[in-house]
Design an enzyme around this catalytic site. Sequence first.
Site, PDB file in Angstrom:
ATOM      1  N   GLU A   1      -6.141  -4.597  10.879  1.00  0.00           N
ATOM      2  CA  GLU A   1      -5.018  -3.328  10.911  1.00  0.00           C
ATOM      3  C   GLU A   1      -5.370  -2.638  12.314  1.00  0.00           C
ATOM      4  O   GLU A   1      -6.457  -1.694  12.287  1.00  0.00           O
ATOM      5  CB  GLU A   1      -5.384  -2.635   9.825  1.00  0.00           C
ATOM      6  CG  GLU A   1      -4.800  -2.877   8.228  1.00  0.00           C
ATOM      7  CD  GLU A   1      -4.041  -1.942   7.698  1.00  0.00           C
ATOM      8  OE1 GLU A   1      -3.112  -2.275   7.044  1.00  0.00           O
ATOM      9  OE2 GLU A   1      -4.650  -0.762   7.647  1.00  0.00           O
TER      10      GLU A   1
ATOM     11  N   SER B   1       2.255  -1.713  10.577  1.00  0.00           N
ATOM     12  CA  SER B   1       3.716  -1.528  11.177  1.00  0.00           C
ATOM     13  C   SER B   1       4.269  -2.886  10.777  1.00  0.00           C
ATOM     14  O   SER B   1       5.177  -3.420  11.537  1.00  0.00           O
ATOM     15  CB  SER B   1       3.864  -1.113  12.422  1.00  0.00           C
ATOM     16  OG  SER B   1       3.321   0.248  12.379  1.00  0.00           O
TER      17      SER B   1
ATOM     18  N   HIS C   1      -9.612   1.825   4.770  1.00  0.00           N
ATOM     19  CA  HIS C   1      -8.612   1.896   5.552  1.00  0.00           C
ATOM     20  C   HIS C   1      -8.745   3.042   6.526  1.00  0.00           C
ATOM     21  O   HIS C   1      -9.421   3.950   6.294  1.00  0.00           O
ATOM     22  CB  HIS C   1      -7.107   2.265   4.685  1.00  0.00           C
ATOM     23  CG  HIS C   1      -5.950   2.181   5.212  1.00  0.00           C
ATOM     24  ND1 HIS C   1      -5.571   3.135   6.003  1.00  0.00           N
ATOM     25  CD2 HIS C   1      -5.102   1.079   5.203  1.00  0.00           C
ATOM     26  CE1 HIS C   1      -4.413   2.704   6.739  1.00  0.00           C
ATOM     27  NE2 HIS C   1      -4.184   1.609   5.696  1.00  0.00           N
TER      28      HIS C   1
ATOM     29  N   GLU D   1      -6.911   5.398   7.601  1.00  0.00           N
ATOM     30  CA  GLU D   1      -6.650   6.591   7.408  1.00  0.00           C
ATOM     31  C   GLU D   1      -7.557   7.548   6.546  1.00  0.00           C
ATOM     32  O   GLU D   1      -7.694   8.693   6.417  1.00  0.00           O
ATOM     33  CB  GLU D   1      -5.109   6.330   6.536  1.00  0.00           C
ATOM     34  CG  GLU D   1      -4.059   5.990   7.661  1.00  0.00           C
ATOM     35  CD  GLU D   1      -2.778   5.712   6.723  1.00  0.00           C
ATOM     36  OE1 GLU D   1      -1.707   5.460   7.606  1.00  0.00           O
ATOM     37  OE2 GLU D   1      -2.685   5.433   5.551  1.00  0.00           O
TER      38      GLU D   1
ATOM     39  N   GLY E   1       1.665   2.781  11.280  1.00  0.00           N
ATOM     40  CA  GLY E   1       2.636   4.036  11.141  1.00  0.00           C
ATOM     41  C   GLY E   1       3.504   4.372  12.416  1.00  0.00           C
ATOM     42  O   GLY E   1       4.148   5.093  12.452  1.00  0.00           O
TER      43      GLY E   1
ATOM     44  N   ASN F   1       0.719  -1.185  -0.003  1.00  0.00           N
ATOM     45  CA  ASN F   1      -0.096  -0.023   0.172  1.00  0.00           C
ATOM     46  C   ASN F   1       0.950   1.236  -0.037  1.00  0.00           C
ATOM     47  O   ASN F   1       1.389   1.724   1.050  1.00  0.00           O
ATOM     48  CB  ASN F   1      -0.914   0.060   1.251  1.00  0.00           C
ATOM     49  CG  ASN F   1      -1.815   1.254   1.215  1.00  0.00           C
ATOM     50  OD1 ASN F   1      -1.807   1.948   0.350  1.00  0.00           O
ATOM     51  ND2 ASN F   1      -2.189   1.428   2.559  1.00  0.00           N
TER      52      ASN F   1
ATOM     53  N   LYS G   1       0.259   3.982  -0.419  1.00  0.00           N
ATOM     54  CA  LYS G   1      -0.408   5.318   0.377  1.00  0.00           C
ATOM     55  C   LYS G   1      -0.325   6.499  -0.745  1.00  0.00           C
ATOM     56  O   LYS G   1      -0.314   6.540  -1.792  1.00  0.00           O
ATOM     57  CB  LYS G   1       0.121   5.469   1.624  1.00  0.00           C
ATOM     58  CG  LYS G   1      -0.097   4.400   2.657  1.00  0.00           C
ATOM     59  CD  LYS G   1       0.008   4.898   4.019  1.00  0.00           C
ATOM     60  CE  LYS G   1      -0.250   3.382   5.067  1.00  0.00           C
ATOM     61  NZ  LYS G   1      -0.008   3.456   6.252  1.00  0.00           N
TER      62      LYS G   1
END
Length: 263
Positions: A175, A220, A103, A105, A181, A17, A19
């Site tokens: 996740e 991570s 996701h 985010e 992150g 991914n 991003k």
Amino acid sequence: MSSTSIVSSPPKLVVANWKMHGSLLRNQQLIEAYLQGLRSITRAEVVVCVPYPYLAQMTDLLSGTSVAWGAQNVAKYEEGAYTGEVGAQMLKDFGATHVIIGHSERSTAYCESDENIAEKFMMAKRYGLTPILCVGETLLEREAGVMERVVGKQLETIIRLFGGEAFANTIVSYEPIWAIGTGLAASSEQAVAMHEFIRHTVATADKTAAGTVKILYGGSVNPQNAVQLLNQKEIDGALVGRCSLDAEQFIKICQAVPENSVI
């Protein structure tokens, strides 16, 4: 006397991914390094999920290779007056096979509801895309011991709206939001427990679907923790963020996929 035998385990899936990262030059260099490193790896299936503008570049760089590509989001609508949205058929036009759905985010920044995410999930399926549904809990929710309730609600929204069979031949990525992150991944025990819960939740609604859904770990993932995580039979692969932008680290994660298992 008991005996052990070596049996082949199914290939595991590693999804990159990217991003909101990339440029035409950087992407080409990264993909070329991916392909070079993957030549000696047979046990990992690889998908690269890129920002929308680079889907056309992926058709040029990855067509005819073993690496598939996809997007990081999709509209819940087929088409219409939805400025800035990208439909599933548009993704298909550029050879995409997968799409990340929900996701954290995105769902946090754009206040996406579980129902909205569920509709995107089904839109991807209707157009023959494999949805990668992201589920997970915050640190406060884990510390409060309600992580299964939170993840269960995300899954059960799809089950309530579309039935358990909706999960057939799809992907769920666990996740933990508190890990994304941060460099701090969930322990293998925490990950395995949640993966077992996810499969059980799907199985309660549809046993056949539970047998075909792949459950990945994200949050991570790096070359160090991938060795332990990917050797767990309950974990079908990994969704890799930051380390997917470094070809050497990403290849090491792919190398962590076990060649076989002992029973």
